[in-house]
Design a protein around this motif. Structure first.
Motif, PDB file in Angstrom:
ATOM      1  N   GLY A 166       0.896  -1.020   0.196  1.00  0.00           N
ATOM      2  CA  GLY A 166      -0.058  -0.325   0.193  1.00  0.00           C
ATOM      3  C   GLY A 166       0.705   0.996  -0.369  1.00  0.00           C
ATOM      4  N   ILE A 167       1.863   0.872   0.837  1.00  0.00           N
ATOM      5  CA  ILE A 167       2.964   2.278   0.648  1.00  0.00           C
ATOM      6  C   ILE A 167       3.633   2.174  -0.370  1.00  0.00           C
ATOM      7  N   PHE A 168       3.894   1.337  -1.302  1.00  0.00           N
ATOM      8  CA  PHE A 168       4.846   1.685  -2.080  1.00  0.00           C
ATOM      9  C   PHE A 168       3.847   2.054  -3.674  1.00  0.00           C
ATOM     10  N   VAL A 169       2.266   1.729  -3.267  1.00  0.00           N
ATOM     11  CA  VAL A 169       1.598   1.942  -4.271  1.00  0.00           C
ATOM     12  C   VAL A 169       1.437   3.673  -4.074  1.00  0.00           C
ATOM     13  N   LEU A 170       1.025   4.103  -2.977  1.00  0.00           N
ATOM     14  CA  LEU A 170       1.328   5.381  -2.959  1.00  0.00           C
ATOM     15  C   LEU A 170       2.435   5.963  -3.124  1.00  0.00           C
ATOM     16  N   SER A 171       3.446   5.907  -3.146  1.00  0.00           N
ATOM     17  CA  SER A 171       4.613   6.692  -3.724  1.00  0.00           C
ATOM     18  C   SER A 171       4.734   6.188  -5.037  1.00  0.00           C
ATOM     19  N   LEU A 172       4.608   5.671  -6.253  1.00  0.00           N
ATOM     20  CA  LEU A 172       4.000   5.484  -7.251  1.00  0.00           C
ATOM     21  C   LEU A 172       2.743   6.520  -7.585  1.00  0.00           C
ATOM     22  N   PHE A 173       2.158   7.093  -6.757  1.00  0.00           N
ATOM     23  CA  PHE A 173       1.411   7.937  -7.215  1.00  0.00           C
ATOM     24  C   PHE A 173       1.306   9.283  -7.112  1.00  0.00           C
ATOM     25  N   ALA A 174       2.594   9.692  -5.961  1.00  0.00           N
ATOM     26  CA  ALA A 174       2.835  10.697  -5.903  1.00  0.00           C
ATOM     27  C   ALA A 174       4.060  11.012  -6.672  1.00  0.00           C
ATOM     28  N   TYR A 175       5.105  10.206  -6.860  1.00  0.00           N
ATOM     29  CA  TYR A 175       6.187   9.948  -8.085  1.00  0.00           C
ATOM     30  C   TYR A 175       5.336  10.339  -9.319  1.00  0.00           C
ATOM     31  N   LEU A 176       4.109  10.283  -9.742  1.00  0.00           N
ATOM     32  CA  LEU A 176       3.334  10.418 -11.322  1.00  0.00           C
ATOM     33  C   LEU A 176       2.910  11.764 -10.782  1.00  0.00           C
ATOM     34  N   ALA A 177       1.973  12.220  -9.921  1.00  0.00           N
ATOM     35  CA  ALA A 177       1.802  13.266  -9.589  1.00  0.00           C
ATOM     36  C   ALA A 177       2.919  14.502  -9.471  1.00  0.00           C
ATOM     37  N   SER A 178       3.828  14.222  -8.799  1.00  0.00           N
ATOM     38  CA  SER A 178       5.004  14.976  -8.863  1.00  0.00           C
ATOM     39  C   SER A 178       5.822  15.500 -10.369  1.00  0.00           C
ATOM     40  N   VAL A 179       5.474  14.138 -10.999  1.00  0.00           N
ATOM     41  CA  VAL A 179       6.226  14.714 -12.406  1.00  0.00           C
ATOM     42  C   VAL A 179       5.090  15.562 -13.291  1.00  0.00           C
ATOM     43  N   TYR A 180       3.826  14.981 -13.380  1.00  0.00           N
ATOM     44  CA  TYR A 180       2.573  16.297 -14.386  1.00  0.00           C
ATOM     45  C   TYR A 180       2.741  17.544 -13.702  1.00  0.00           C
ATOM     46  N   LEU A 181       3.194  17.559 -12.501  1.00  0.00           N
ATOM     47  CA  LEU A 181       2.249  18.798 -11.813  1.00  0.00           C
ATOM     48  C   LEU A 181       4.358  20.083 -12.387  1.00  0.00           C
ATOM     49  N   ILE A 182       5.309  19.471 -12.788  1.00  0.00           N
ATOM     50  CA  ILE A 182       6.216  19.766 -12.964  1.00  0.00           C
ATOM     51  C   ILE A 182       5.378  20.444 -14.191  1.00  0.00           C
ATOM     52  N   GLY A 183       5.798  19.949 -14.974  1.00  0.00           N
ATOM     53  CA  GLY A 183       4.737  20.951 -16.417  1.00  0.00           C
ATOM     54  C   GLY A 183       3.635  22.231 -16.174  1.00  0.00           C
ATOM     55  N   GLU A 184       2.974  21.935 -14.715  1.00  0.00           N
ATOM     56  CA  GLU A 184       2.265  23.057 -14.787  1.00  0.00           C
ATOM     57  C   GLU A 184       1.830  24.238 -14.315  1.00  0.00           C
ATOM     58  N   SER A 185       3.358  24.250 -14.722  1.00  0.00           N
ATOM     59  CA  SER A 185       3.899  26.516 -14.433  1.00  0.00           C
ATOM     60  C   SER A 185       5.092  26.018 -15.265  1.00  0.00           C
ATOM     61  N   ASP A 186       5.768  27.794 -15.655  1.00  0.00           N
ATOM     62  CA  ASP A 186       6.457  28.318 -15.906  1.00  0.00           C
ATOM     63  C   ASP A 186       7.453  28.844 -15.253  1.00  0.00           C
ATOM     64  N   ASP A 187       6.972  28.615 -13.921  1.00  0.00           N
ATOM     65  CA  ASP A 187       8.102  28.959 -13.289  1.00  0.00           C
ATOM     66  C   ASP A 187       9.560  28.353 -12.464  1.00  0.00           C
ATOM     67  N   LYS A 188      10.071  28.682 -13.146  1.00  0.00           N
ATOM     68  CA  LYS A 188      11.211  27.741 -12.687  1.00  0.00           C
ATOM     69  C   LYS A 188      11.800  27.349 -11.162  1.00  0.00           C
ATOM     70  N   GLU A 189      11.505  28.306 -10.713  1.00  0.00           N
ATOM     71  CA  GLU A 189      10.944  27.894  -9.526  1.00  0.00           C
ATOM     72  C   GLU A 189      10.219  26.831  -8.396  1.00  0.00           C
ATOM     73  N   VAL A 190       8.811  26.883  -9.161  1.00  0.00           N
ATOM     74  CA  VAL A 190       8.149  26.097  -9.119  1.00  0.00           C
ATOM     75  C   VAL A 190       8.224  24.716  -9.735  1.00  0.00           C
TER      76      VAL A 190
END
Length: 334
Positions: A166-190
């Motif tokens: 269960g914790i491994f699956v949560l880590s997978l989903f958090a990883y996906l969310a982090s990667v997808y959110l990288i492209g949601e902002s043009d701010d380099k810091e974000v």
């Protein structure tokens, strides 16, 4: 036609994890976001999830419909032996959706916004863990002859090996969310902030994945031996590892566009899940006495399978282009 149905079943599971899983990961991330960055994170999550989060549930609906119609025995056994985690998972899905809707579209921003955010975050945390624990329960086995309710319906999934999954699956989903959110902002810091989040989630994936193999060694089904003696699971594991190396080389050098890094991350998770599926396929439920329930042996009558297969083929030809257009229209693919 049975294999057509099975392919759609697997695709639905993969797409729900890659698309819907990222939504849960985004909610779970909020629990670990510093307070000063939380408002900005919420705005990005609302922007990314708002147009498509309901559409992502179509994959879960297709998954359930296929199980109910094509593999009624599997559907029944899961509903019986895992009724507690399934109920908790359903509660998490409902609470997450309600909390996200009220938080995102509430006309009045008052103290209730904080409670909506907490409900959104904790339900996003609960659902992936329950999903992983169900996966653990079906692999490590249920005991239909257990003398007590607790032993029959709880101990199969409520244990350390299943919790580690269960914790491994949560880590997978958090990883996906982090990667997808990288492209949601043009701010380099974000962008750099979510790159760091993805790095931390990758480390968590490695730690929890190792923990899964370690704890499984103390169960009746030694996962390490089963996993690394299966050619398909070894191939998927190697593919996921290679994609991980490529991903970090490219993203740190900014050599890949947003849609490219999302595709690579999605492919990584798909290969991880397919490695797991390769270990158990075609069995989907194991019993303590050594017996197992298989997709092949528990299929519905041929007439039912044929109708369902054609329905899925025709439905997919109509639905997939519309879904792609929806994602494209809201710039999820850039």
């Amino acid at each position: 036609m049975l294999w057509v149905v099975i392919v759609f079943l697997v695709i639905s599971l993969l797409f729900y994890c890659v698309l819907g899983g990222a939504d849960f990961g985004a909610g779970a991330l909020e629990l670990f976001i510093p307070k000063k960055n939380r408002k900005r994170h919420e705005e990005l999550v609302n922007k990314a999830m708002g147009p498509v989060w309901e559409a992502n549930h179509i994959w879960l609906i297709i998954l359930i419909v296929i199980l109910f119609n094509a593999f009624p025995q599997v559907y029944t056994q899961y509903s019986i032996y895992f009724h507690i985690p399934l109920t908790l998972m359903l509660i998490g899905i409902v609470f997450r959706g309600c909390a996200f809707t009220f938080r995102n579209y509430d006309a009045v921003k008052d103290d209730t916004h904080r409670y909506y955010s907490l409900a959104f975050s904790f339900s996003s945390l609960l659902t992936p863990i329950m999903f992983g624990m169900i996966m653990g329960g079906m692999f490590f086995g249920v005991d239909p002859d257990a003398p007590t309710y607790y032993q029959r319906y709880v101990t199969s999934w409520f244990n350390f090996p299943s919790f580690s999954i269960g914790i491994f699956v949560l880590s997978l989903f958090a990883y996906l969310a982090s990667v997808y959110l990288i492209g949601e902002s043009d701010d380099k810091e974000v962008r750099n902030y979510y790159i760091r989040c993805a790095q931390k989630a990758s480390v968590m994936m490695l730690i929890t994945g190792t923990l899964v193999f370690f704890l499984a060694q103390f169960s009746r089904r030694p996962l390490l031996k089963i996993f690394f003696t299966n050619p398909a699971s070894i191939f998927c594991f190697a593919a996921a590892t290679i994609l991980t190396i490529i991903f970090w080389q490219k993203i740190l050098r900014s050599k890949v566009p947003e849609w490219g890094i999302r595709l690579i991350a999605g492919a990584q998770v798909c290969f991880v899940l397919m490695a797991w599926l390769a270990v158990i396929f075609p069995d989907v439920l194991f019993y303590k006495d050594g017996d197992q329930l298989s997709l092949i042996n528990s299929a519905a009558p041929e007439a039912t399978i044929n109708i369902l297969a054609w329905s899925l083929i025709i439905g997919a030809s109509l639905f997939l282009p519309i879904l792609f257009y929806l994602i494209r229209a809201f710039k999820i693919i850039k």
